[in-house]
Design an enzyme around this catalytic site. Structure first.
Site, PDB file in Angstrom:
ATOM      1  N   ASP A 149      43.513  45.857  41.695  1.00 11.82           N
ATOM      2  CA  ASP A 149      42.195  45.515  41.147  1.00 11.82           C
ATOM      3  C   ASP A 149      41.783  44.119  41.617  1.00 11.82           C
ATOM      4  O   ASP A 149      40.679  43.653  41.319  1.00 11.82           O
ATOM      5  CB  ASP A 149      42.147  45.671  39.622  1.00 11.82           C
ATOM      6  CG  ASP A 149      43.141  44.775  38.900  1.00 11.82           C
ATOM      7  OD1 ASP A 149      43.938  44.090  39.561  1.00 11.82           O
ATOM      8  OD2 ASP A 149      43.121  44.779  37.645  1.00 11.82           O
ATOM      9  N   SER A 150      42.659  43.469  42.433  1.00 11.52           N
ATOM     10  CA  SER A 150      42.247  42.258  43.144  1.00 11.52           C
ATOM     11  C   SER A 150      41.098  42.578  44.100  1.00 11.52           C
ATOM     12  O   SER A 150      40.461  41.664  44.628  1.00 11.52           O
ATOM     13  CB  SER A 150      43.427  41.646  43.911  1.00 11.52           C
ATOM     14  OG  SER A 150      44.092  42.628  44.683  1.00 11.52           O
TER      15      SER A 150
ATOM     16  N   GLU B  38      48.831  46.827  33.463  1.00 12.75           N
ATOM     17  CA  GLU B  38      49.308  45.503  33.072  1.00 12.75           C
ATOM     18  C   GLU B  38      49.650  45.483  31.581  1.00 12.75           C
ATOM     19  O   GLU B  38      48.863  45.971  30.764  1.00 12.75           O
ATOM     20  CB  GLU B  38      48.231  44.447  33.342  1.00 12.75           C
ATOM     21  CG  GLU B  38      47.905  44.287  34.809  1.00 12.75           C
ATOM     22  CD  GLU B  38      46.873  43.192  35.084  1.00 12.75           C
ATOM     23  OE1 GLU B  38      46.469  42.473  34.135  1.00 12.75           O
ATOM     24  OE2 GLU B  38      46.472  43.053  36.245  1.00 12.75           O
TER      25      GLU B  38
ATOM     26  N   GLU C 105      54.781  38.922  38.115  1.00 14.30           N
ATOM     27  CA  GLU C 105      53.871  37.972  38.778  1.00 14.30           C
ATOM     28  C   GLU C 105      54.009  36.576  38.196  1.00 14.30           C
ATOM     29  O   GLU C 105      53.920  36.384  36.977  1.00 14.30           O
ATOM     30  CB  GLU C 105      52.416  38.469  38.643  1.00 14.30           C
ATOM     31  CG  GLU C 105      51.419  37.524  39.308  1.00 14.30           C
ATOM     32  CD  GLU C 105      50.047  38.117  39.553  1.00 14.30           C
ATOM     33  OE1 GLU C 105      49.847  39.327  39.322  1.00 14.30           O
ATOM     34  OE2 GLU C 105      49.160  37.354  39.994  1.00 14.30           O
TER      35      GLU C 105
HETATM   36  O1  KIV Z   1      45.666  43.526  41.979  1.00 19.67           O
HETATM   37  C1  KIV Z   1      46.595  43.052  42.646  1.00 19.67           C
HETATM   38  O2  KIV Z   1      46.439  42.700  43.826  1.00 19.67           O
HETATM   39  C2  KIV Z   1      47.902  42.934  42.011  1.00 19.67           C
HETATM   40  C3  KIV Z   1      48.964  42.200  42.764  1.00 19.67           C
HETATM   41  C4  KIV Z   1      48.719  40.750  42.718  1.00 19.67           C
HETATM   42  C5  KIV Z   1      50.312  42.552  42.301  1.00 19.67           C
HETATM   43  O3  KIV Z   1      48.089  43.387  40.938  1.00 19.67           O
END
Ligand code: KIV
Length: 273
Positions: free
Chosen positions: A53-54, A124, A191
């Site tokens: 979700d980044s 998460e 993380e």
């Molecule tokens: O959304 C993301 O890119 C992540 C990574 C940082 C593990 O959850």
């Protein structure tokens, strides 16, 4: 067996990752959000592709991961899945699609799997989401956990700093990791936590841990693709190693193109019909 089938790359599964942990082989994971970069990343031999979700930050330009929707995540996952031959594709469940409502969690996970053809989902949180995880697993959908700095909770944390530096939060993280394993997660992302704590968790669990800013003793590592390729220039935490300077390469290429078009150098006779 036809040559095409015989020659196909062996696909990575959740079981492959568990075997890799047992064999002491480090797992490699990167994010990807589109078809073209996924072709390159999968072709290079990565084990796991995370449709993170980044994408909210990297693709959409948002400050946080909070605004990205289920529809956006499904779209990115569809693009990624089309580009993959070998890697396991894990898709992040976005904020608001699984917390506090197990029925919603199952419905959201089924939509991701059915509409994108991804292979697993990531959520998460710790013990507070284990009911959602168990319900998703009833549909046969593999689940990856995510502890430590969980960016969907940024407004609770207040900063993107290192988590679980104090004993109380570290103890909570260990019990959350055990709860996620017990609930049936096949792996857990850790993380931005102290390396010593990540080692302790990795030693305690029989499922693999994948670290980002969590030191060397996790069972694998993950980075955001655009960060490690040097496309995002304004983000340089200590844990990030840049493997390329694509930001500079793109800047130079675009500037050269502008110069050539303006001067009339491009296209030349060989580039014309
Ligand atoms: O959304 C993301 O890119 C992540 C990574 C940082 C593990 O959850």
């Amino acid at each position: 067996m036809s040559m095409a089938i015989a020659g196909r790359a062996k696909k990575v599964t959740t079981h492959t990752l568990q075997e890799m942990k047992r064999a002491g082989e480090n797992i490699t994971m990167l994010t990807s959000y589109d078809y073209s970069l996924t072709r390159l990343v999968d072709g290079a031999g990565i084990d796991v592709i995370l449709v993170g979700d980044s994408a909210s930050n990297v693709m959409a330009g948002n400050d946080t991961t909070v605004p990205i929707t289920l529809e956006h995540m499904i779209y990115h996952a569809q693009c990624v899945v089309k580009g993959v031959d070998r890697a396991l594709v894990v898709v992040d469940m976005p904020f608001g699609t699984y917390q506090g409502d197990t029925k919603l969690a199952l419905k959201s996970a089924i939509r991701i799997m059915k509409e994108s053809a991804g292979h697993a989902v990531k959520l998460e949180g710790g013990v507070e989401i284990t009911d959602s995880i168990k319900r998703i697993l009833t549909a046969g959908i593999p689940v990856m956990g995510h502890l430590g700095l969980t960016p969907q909770s940024i407004y609770k944390f207040g900063t993107y700093g290192v988590r679980a530096k104090e004993d109380q939060e570290a103890e909570r993280l260990i019990s959350d990791a055990l709860a996620l394993q017990e609930a049936g997660c096949f792996a857990i992302v850790l993380e931005k936590i102290p390396a010593k704590l990540a080692k302790m968790v990795s030693d305690k669990l029989h499922i693999p841990t994948i670290g980002i800013g969590a030191g060397t003793d996790c069972d694998g590592q993950v980075l955001v693709l655009h960060d490690m390729l040097g496309i995002t220039k304004d983000f340089s935490p200590r844990f990030l190693r840049r493997y390329a300077d694509l930001g500079d390469a793109i800047d130079n290429a675009v500037k050269q193109y502008i110069t050539d078009v303006r001067s009339g150098d491009f296209p030349n006779d060989e580039e014309s019909y």
